[in-house]
Design an enzyme around this catalytic site. Structure first.
Site, PDB file in Angstrom:
ATOM      1  N   SER A 183       0.806  -1.232   0.000  1.00 15.22           N
ATOM      2  CA  SER A 183       0.000   0.000   0.000  1.00 15.22           C
ATOM      3  C   SER A 183       0.830   1.269   0.000  1.00 15.22           C
ATOM      4  O   SER A 183       0.282   2.357  -0.209  1.00 15.22           O
ATOM      5  CB  SER A 183      -0.935   0.017   1.204  1.00 15.22           C
ATOM      6  OG  SER A 183      -2.043  -0.784   0.915  1.00 15.22           O
ATOM      7  N   LYS A 186       0.515   3.477  -2.953  1.00 16.07           N
ATOM      8  CA  LYS A 186      -0.691   4.284  -3.214  1.00 16.07           C
ATOM      9  C   LYS A 186      -0.422   5.781  -3.274  1.00 16.07           C
ATOM     10  O   LYS A 186      -0.824   6.443  -4.233  1.00 16.07           O
ATOM     11  CB  LYS A 186      -1.784   3.943  -2.197  1.00 16.07           C
ATOM     12  CG  LYS A 186      -2.336   2.521  -2.420  1.00 16.07           C
ATOM     13  CD  LYS A 186      -3.295   2.063  -1.355  1.00 16.07           C
ATOM     14  CE  LYS A 186      -3.947   0.757  -1.776  1.00 16.07           C
ATOM     15  NZ  LYS A 186      -3.921  -0.296  -0.810  1.00 16.07           N
ATOM     16  N   TYR A 312      -2.503  -2.545 -10.836  1.00 14.60           N
ATOM     17  CA  TYR A 312      -2.529  -2.289  -9.383  1.00 14.60           C
ATOM     18  C   TYR A 312      -1.722  -3.357  -8.628  1.00 14.60           C
ATOM     19  O   TYR A 312      -0.920  -3.028  -7.741  1.00 14.60           O
ATOM     20  CB  TYR A 312      -3.997  -2.258  -8.905  1.00 14.60           C
ATOM     21  CG  TYR A 312      -4.112  -2.257  -7.398  1.00 14.60           C
ATOM     22  CD1 TYR A 312      -3.853  -1.107  -6.658  1.00 14.60           C
ATOM     23  CD2 TYR A 312      -4.445  -3.424  -6.699  1.00 14.60           C
ATOM     24  CE1 TYR A 312      -3.931  -1.116  -5.267  1.00 14.60           C
ATOM     25  CE2 TYR A 312      -4.525  -3.441  -5.322  1.00 14.60           C
ATOM     26  CZ  TYR A 312      -4.267  -2.295  -4.613  1.00 14.60           C
ATOM     27  OH  TYR A 312      -4.330  -2.310  -3.241  1.00 14.60           O
ATOM     28  N   TYR A 364      -4.479   3.590   7.508  1.00 11.02           N
ATOM     29  CA  TYR A 364      -5.689   2.781   7.624  1.00 11.02           C
ATOM     30  C   TYR A 364      -6.633   3.398   8.660  1.00 11.02           C
ATOM     31  O   TYR A 364      -6.717   4.606   8.787  1.00 11.02           O
ATOM     32  CB  TYR A 364      -5.355   1.324   7.979  1.00 11.02           C
ATOM     33  CG  TYR A 364      -4.351   0.685   7.047  1.00 11.02           C
ATOM     34  CD1 TYR A 364      -4.589   0.631   5.682  1.00 11.02           C
ATOM     35  CD2 TYR A 364      -3.166   0.172   7.524  1.00 11.02           C
ATOM     36  CE1 TYR A 364      -3.674   0.041   4.825  1.00 11.02           C
ATOM     37  CE2 TYR A 364      -2.245  -0.425   6.679  1.00 11.02           C
ATOM     38  CZ  TYR A 364      -2.507  -0.484   5.329  1.00 11.02           C
ATOM     39  OH  TYR A 364      -1.611  -1.057   4.486  1.00 11.02           O
ATOM     40  N   VAL A 382       1.212  -3.423   3.954  1.00  8.48           N
ATOM     41  CA  VAL A 382       1.028  -4.701   4.635  1.00  8.48           C
ATOM     42  C   VAL A 382       2.350  -5.497   4.738  1.00  8.48           C
ATOM     43  O   VAL A 382       2.454  -6.450   5.511  1.00  8.48           O
ATOM     44  CB  VAL A 382      -0.111  -5.472   3.914  1.00  8.48           C
ATOM     45  CG1 VAL A 382       0.351  -6.069   2.599  1.00  8.48           C
ATOM     46  CG2 VAL A 382      -0.766  -6.492   4.783  1.00  8.48           C
TER      47      VAL A 382
HETATM   48  N1  GLN Z   1      -1.740  -5.905  -1.990  1.00  9.10           N
HETATM   49  C1  GLN Z   1      -2.563  -5.524  -0.911  1.00  9.10           C
HETATM   50  C2  GLN Z   1      -4.001  -5.416  -1.330  1.00  9.10           C
HETATM   51  O1  GLN Z   1      -4.291  -4.799  -2.318  1.00  9.10           O
HETATM   52  C3  GLN Z   1      -2.067  -4.217  -0.385  1.00  9.10           C
HETATM   53  C4  GLN Z   1      -2.830  -3.820   0.816  1.00  9.10           C
HETATM   54  C5  GLN Z   1      -2.023  -3.180   1.876  1.00  9.10           C
HETATM   55  O2  GLN Z   1      -0.795  -3.013   1.841  1.00  9.10           O
HETATM   56  N2  GLN Z   1      -2.739  -2.891   2.910  1.00  9.10           N
HETATM   57  O3  GLN Z   1      -4.879  -5.972  -0.682  1.00  9.10           O
END
Ligand code: GLN
Length: 550
Positions: A183, A186, A312, A364, A382
């Site tokens: 993430s 992003k 993505y 988050y 994550v």
């Molecule tokens: N690859 C993960 C997803 O799209 C990334 C999510 C994350 O880092 N929280 O679910």
């Protein structure tokens, strides 16, 4: 060798001042560093650069380091040229020294004049290390297990890398182990979408700016049927559909990695195909999100859903290390200019928008609490990563795989909190006067001497309201200058009765303090014939001797 002074001269056509200054600086530098035989040790020169936080692998020092390497080759052709730390006692004369450093003289002069954003880099490093060690003891949390590639990471990995906006570097722990951005990609893609000016407004036709208050992959849209923000999965999938859609997917990916590589200043960047394949295999939720959004007409017309999802997943699978990701964070801290190369990657408006959303939505469901406690823009992933930005000062990458219930790295969060306990980095910390917290952008000696000047000047002028202000700010009213003169000495010598009264009665300063010549405030009042002030001082001294008479 190209002459740096020419470059400066070129900027300032007629004036030879700049050239003269640089020449003079080189001479002075040589004088400071040279031994009695008129030679400079290259190792000593390099260690002075390192002291300020520069690495000798810094691309901005490339010419200088190559020049020294060439001199070494000439002098000791047998040395191991791969060992860049080897200088085997090499020392150079004045002419050679000046020739070797002149290509990078601007950076070198900044380094040796202590003119970087964090002037006391060694102290700063020690504090970072202390916090790093505290967090190492934190064994909370669990490593993400939804794909085997993440589940296999040891929970013991823990790395911290710092890169200041001047390219000062420090790393502690596992900072060269690759991990996927997840993430943390992003905010970077959101920023990239806006690197095209026309897109700055356009992107928010498709995605909002509000924290969602829901988990990062929840199937929900805001009241305008848009994903809440670009930092959650739905928003990031939309942003992926806006990123160079005119290019075929392979070119789109190439373009993106080139942009990322500019952000890392050419440092480690890779792609983990196994992570990508696993992400795609276990992506029911992301597919569900995408279909739900397509049903609600969230995508721009003509979007190829599967292609966008693939893109993505690829973005999540791009690999960095703590080291290289700290340069990414520093590029954001530096308004879009990579500190290690000076290359402008993004316009500052795009960076500002990105930091705003990282601040409100980057962590988050913990984002609100993080903004409250830490007060800095950050984004977690994550894989256990936290990209932390201290705007205009530095970028930090924290990496430790065990995650808390919100999906944030446990050690990463602890580090952020401890960092703002020590330094005045919280967005709402008072930048001028913080009694407990340190401001690493100021020399401590400057802060101290400024306090002394302020308080003594207030006393000299009998400015009780100024003294009251310093007292309320928590400054030490007993503070003395290099002659041991305190505010009370000065106020007594000047006959500033109200100031003396305030210092004695409110601040309880030490009435018997002596300056370097052995004078007490009372002796000063008598010497300069201020009997009223002397009376006040005597009664205060009596009270000290017989407190019970109070
Ligand atoms: N690859 C993960 C997803 O799209 C990334 C999510 C994350 O880092 N929280 O679910």
């Amino acid at each position: 060798m190209k002459n740096a002074s020419n470059v400066i001269q070129g900027e300032k056509e007629e004036s030879s001042d700049a050239e003269w200054n640089i020449d003079q600086f080189e001479d002075r530098l040589f004088e400071i560093l040279s031994d009695p035989n008129g030679r400079v040790s290259v190792a000593k020169f390099k260690s002075m650069l390192a002291f300020s936080g520069l690495r000798d692998t810094d691309p901005r020092l490339k010419e200088c380091m190559t020049n020294f390497e060439n001199v070494l080759q000439l002098n000791q052709p047998d040395h191991d040229s791969k060992n860049t730390d080897y200088y085997g006692g090499l020392s150079v004369d004045k002419k050679t020294f000046k020739e070797c450093i002149q290509d990078n003289i601007i950076l070198i002069s900044k380094s040796l004049k202590n003119d970087f954003i964090i002037p006391e880099w060694q102290n700063f490093k020690q504090e970072i290390d202390k916090i790093y060690r505290n967090c190492r003891n934190n064994t909370n949390g669990n490593v993400a297990s939804y794909i085997p590639q993440l589940a296999r990471y040891s929970p013991d990995f823990w790395g911290v890398s710092v890169c200041s906006v001047d390219g000062q570097r420090y790393s502690s722990g596992d900072t060269n182990v690759p991990f996927s951005l997840q993430s943390c990609s992003k905010p970077l893609t959101y920023c990239m979408v806006q690197s095209n000016d026309d897109n700055i407004e356009r992107v928010h036709k498709y995605v909002g700016h509000e924290p969602s208050g829901r988990s990062f992959n929840e199937i929900s849209l805001d009241y305008q049927k848009k994903p809440h923000n670009p930092m959650i999965n739905s928003g990031a999938i939309i942003v992926s559909s806006l990123l160079k859609p005119e290019l075929a997917l392979p070119d789109r990916f190439d373009w993106t990695t080139k942009m990322l590589s500019k952000m890392t200043g050419g440092e480690y960047l890779s792609f983990n195909n196994a992570v990508f394949l696993s992400e795609r295999e276990t992506a029911d939720r992301n597919f569900a999100l995408a279909y739900y959004m397509r049903e609600n007409k969230c995508f721009p017309e003509g979007t190829k859903l599967h292609e966008v999802l693939d893109f993505y997943f690829q973005l999540c699978s791009i690999e960095v290390t703590c080291e290289s990701a700290s340069v990414i964070a520093a590029t954001l801290a530096n308004g879009g200019i990579c500190p290690m190369t000076g290359e402008k990657v993004f316009n500052s408006a795009a960076v500002r928008n990105t930091l705003s959303l990282m601040h409100s939505c980057g962590m988050y469901d913990y984002s609100g609490e993080f903004a409250f406690r830490v007060g800095l823009p950050a984004k977690s992933g994550v894989s256990g990563t936290v990209l932390l930005v201290v705007p205009n000062i530095m970028g930090i990458c924290l990496w430790s795989p065990p995650l808390d219930m919100w999906g944030n790295s446990c050690r990463g969060i602890q580090f952020c909190q401890e960092l703002v306990n020590v330094y005045n980095f919280h967005n709402y910390d008072n930048l001028k006067h913080t009694e407990k917290k340190m401001d690493p952008t100021r020399l401590r000696i400057d802060t101290l001497s400024q306090d002394v000047v302020n308080i003594l000047f207030g006393a000299f002028n009998g400015d009780v309201s100024a003294l009251r202000r310093y007292y309320l700010l928590g400054l030490d009213m007993n503070i003395a200058d290099y002659d041991g003169r305190t505010a009370l000495h000065v106020a007594a010598a000047e006959g500033q009765e109200q100031a003396v009264r305030f210092l004695l009665e409110m601040c309880n300063v030490n009435v018997n303090t002596k300056d370097r010549w052995g004078f007490t405030p009372l002796e000063e009042a008598e010497r300069f014939e201020h009997p009223e002030v002397a009376k006040l001082l005597i009664s205060s001294m009596k009270k000290m001797e017989h407190p019970e008479t109070d």
